[in-house]
Design an enzyme around this catalytic site. Structure first.
Site, PDB file in Angstrom:
ATOM      1  N   CYS A  38       0.848  -1.194   0.000  1.00 18.08           N
ATOM      2  CA  CYS A  38       0.000   0.000   0.000  1.00 18.08           C
ATOM      3  C   CYS A  38       0.890   1.252   0.000  1.00 18.08           C
ATOM      4  O   CYS A  38       1.998   1.240   0.539  1.00 18.08           O
ATOM      5  CB  CYS A  38      -0.908   0.001   1.231  1.00 18.08           C
ATOM      6  SG  CYS A  38      -2.090   1.387   1.238  1.00 18.08           S
ATOM      7  N   ASP A  86       0.415   3.788   1.709  1.00 17.56           N
ATOM      8  CA  ASP A  86       0.374   4.367   3.055  1.00 17.56           C
ATOM      9  C   ASP A  86       1.786   4.648   3.583  1.00 17.56           C
ATOM     10  O   ASP A  86       2.629   3.747   3.626  1.00 17.56           O
ATOM     11  CB  ASP A  86      -0.360   3.392   3.989  1.00 17.56           C
ATOM     12  CG  ASP A  86      -0.765   4.033   5.300  1.00 17.56           C
ATOM     13  OD1 ASP A  86       0.119   4.576   5.995  1.00 17.56           O
ATOM     14  OD2 ASP A  86      -1.958   3.989   5.641  1.00 17.56           O
ATOM     15  N   ARG A 133       2.891   4.944   6.376  1.00 14.41           N
ATOM     16  CA  ARG A 133       3.269   4.245   7.611  1.00 14.41           C
ATOM     17  C   ARG A 133       3.772   2.836   7.359  1.00 14.41           C
ATOM     18  O   ARG A 133       4.091   2.104   8.291  1.00 14.41           O
ATOM     19  CB  ARG A 133       2.062   4.222   8.560  1.00 14.41           C
ATOM     20  CG  ARG A 133       1.628   5.615   9.002  1.00 14.41           C
ATOM     21  CD  ARG A 133       0.253   5.611   9.620  1.00 14.41           C
ATOM     22  NE  ARG A 133      -0.782   5.227   8.664  1.00 14.41           N
ATOM     23  CZ  ARG A 133      -2.080   5.135   8.954  1.00 14.41           C
ATOM     24  NH1 ARG A 133      -2.491   5.391  10.186  1.00 14.41           N
ATOM     25  NH2 ARG A 133      -2.951   4.781   8.028  1.00 14.41           N
ATOM     26  N   HIS A 162      -1.974  -4.062   5.009  1.00 14.09           N
ATOM     27  CA  HIS A 162      -1.799  -3.621   6.400  1.00 14.09           C
ATOM     28  C   HIS A 162      -3.159  -3.407   7.045  1.00 14.09           C
ATOM     29  O   HIS A 162      -4.121  -3.016   6.363  1.00 14.09           O
ATOM     30  CB  HIS A 162      -0.941  -2.351   6.481  1.00 14.09           C
ATOM     31  CG  HIS A 162      -1.583  -1.132   5.870  1.00 14.09           C
ATOM     32  ND1 HIS A 162      -2.180  -0.151   6.646  1.00 14.09           N
ATOM     33  CD2 HIS A 162      -1.757  -0.754   4.591  1.00 14.09           C
ATOM     34  CE1 HIS A 162      -2.660   0.788   5.841  1.00 14.09           C
ATOM     35  NE2 HIS A 162      -2.434   0.447   4.589  1.00 14.09           N
ATOM     36  N   CYS A 170      -6.163  -0.270   6.785  1.00 19.42           N
ATOM     37  CA  CYS A 170      -5.901   0.367   5.482  1.00 19.42           C
ATOM     38  C   CYS A 170      -7.047   1.327   5.131  1.00 19.42           C
ATOM     39  O   CYS A 170      -8.229   0.957   5.197  1.00 19.42           O
ATOM     40  CB  CYS A 170      -5.768  -0.702   4.406  1.00 19.42           C
ATOM     41  SG  CYS A 170      -5.419  -0.032   2.768  1.00 19.42           S
TER      42      CYS A 170
HETATM   43 CO    CO Z   1      -3.470   1.141   2.997  1.00 25.85          CO
END
Ligand code: CO
Length: 216
Positions: free
Chosen positions: A39, A41, A43, A95, A98
């Site tokens: 992803c 993302d 993080r 994750h 998400c």
């Molecule tokens: Co995500």
């Protein structure tokens, strides 16, 4: 933005201090063993969470770690990784929590374009609607769908002409499904490691059953 360049110089100097030939050596070859599909993302920084240096991980990231069969971008990455770099492992890593999966469960609108992209997650949700437990909390439903989404994307990778051709030609490549928890920084293996077209279906069924049993 200046700060980022200062950080960059400090990083390059540190790497060079630890290994003076690092950049010289890396500039001459590109031979990662792993392709990471994760992803976007911020993080979930791919290299950092598995402790790999530049040169060790080929990376593709998009919203909700999706492998869509007509996404030229993702397919090109997979093809280059498998046909040219000859990676030995493809890791699809989702994750928990998400945003893309959350939007799908909550039927939230994020934007006209991204909502269309996330229809791919809704497709996964619809496919498994009988197994997503109504009595569980919404957070549990989201986590369950995060896991199921990884399994579906592992299947999507495995079914590409690129991967199935590699397998039929005897190239050793294994497709894995993992999930990352932002609350403790740890990865879990979702028990789907596929290394041939023949074992895809049985691995898929047992992984899906395993996930659904844990949430039931
Ligand atoms: Co995500």
């Amino acid at each position: 933005m200046k700060e980022l360049f200062i950080n960059n110089v400090a990083w390059a100097q540190k790497v060079k201090r630890d290994d003076p030939a690092f950049f010289q050596r890396l500039s001459l070859q590109h031979a990662p063993e792993y392709l990471w599909i994760g992803c976007s993302d911020s993080r979930v920084p791919a290299n950092e969470i598995i402790g790999l240096m530049p040169g060790e991980l080929f990376v593709h990231r998009n919203v909700a770690n999706l492998v869509v069969h007509d996404d030229l971008n993702c397919l090109s990455v997979i093809q280059y990784a498998i046909s040219d770099l000859k990676v030995k492992h493809v890791i699809v890593c989702g994750h928990y929590g998400c945003g893309g999966v959350t939007a799908s469960v909550k039927r939230q609108k994020l934007g006209t374009l991204v909502d269309n992209w996330l229809l791919n997650v809704q497709d996964v949700q619809n496919l498994h609607r009988g197994s997503i437990v109504k009595n569980n909390t919404q957070e549990q439903n989201i986590d369950q769908l995060c896991e199921l989404n990884v399994i579906e994307q592992v299947t999507n990778v495995s079914r590409t002409s690129i991967v199935s051709d590699a397998w039929s030609q005897g190239q050793g490549v294994t497709v894995h499904g993992w999930i990352y928890s932002m609350t403790d920084g740890l990865l879990s293996d979702l028990d789907i490691s596929v290394s041939s077209s023949e074992n895809l279906e049985s691995k898929y069924i047992s992984a899906i059953d395993g996930i659904n049993a844990r949430y039931s």
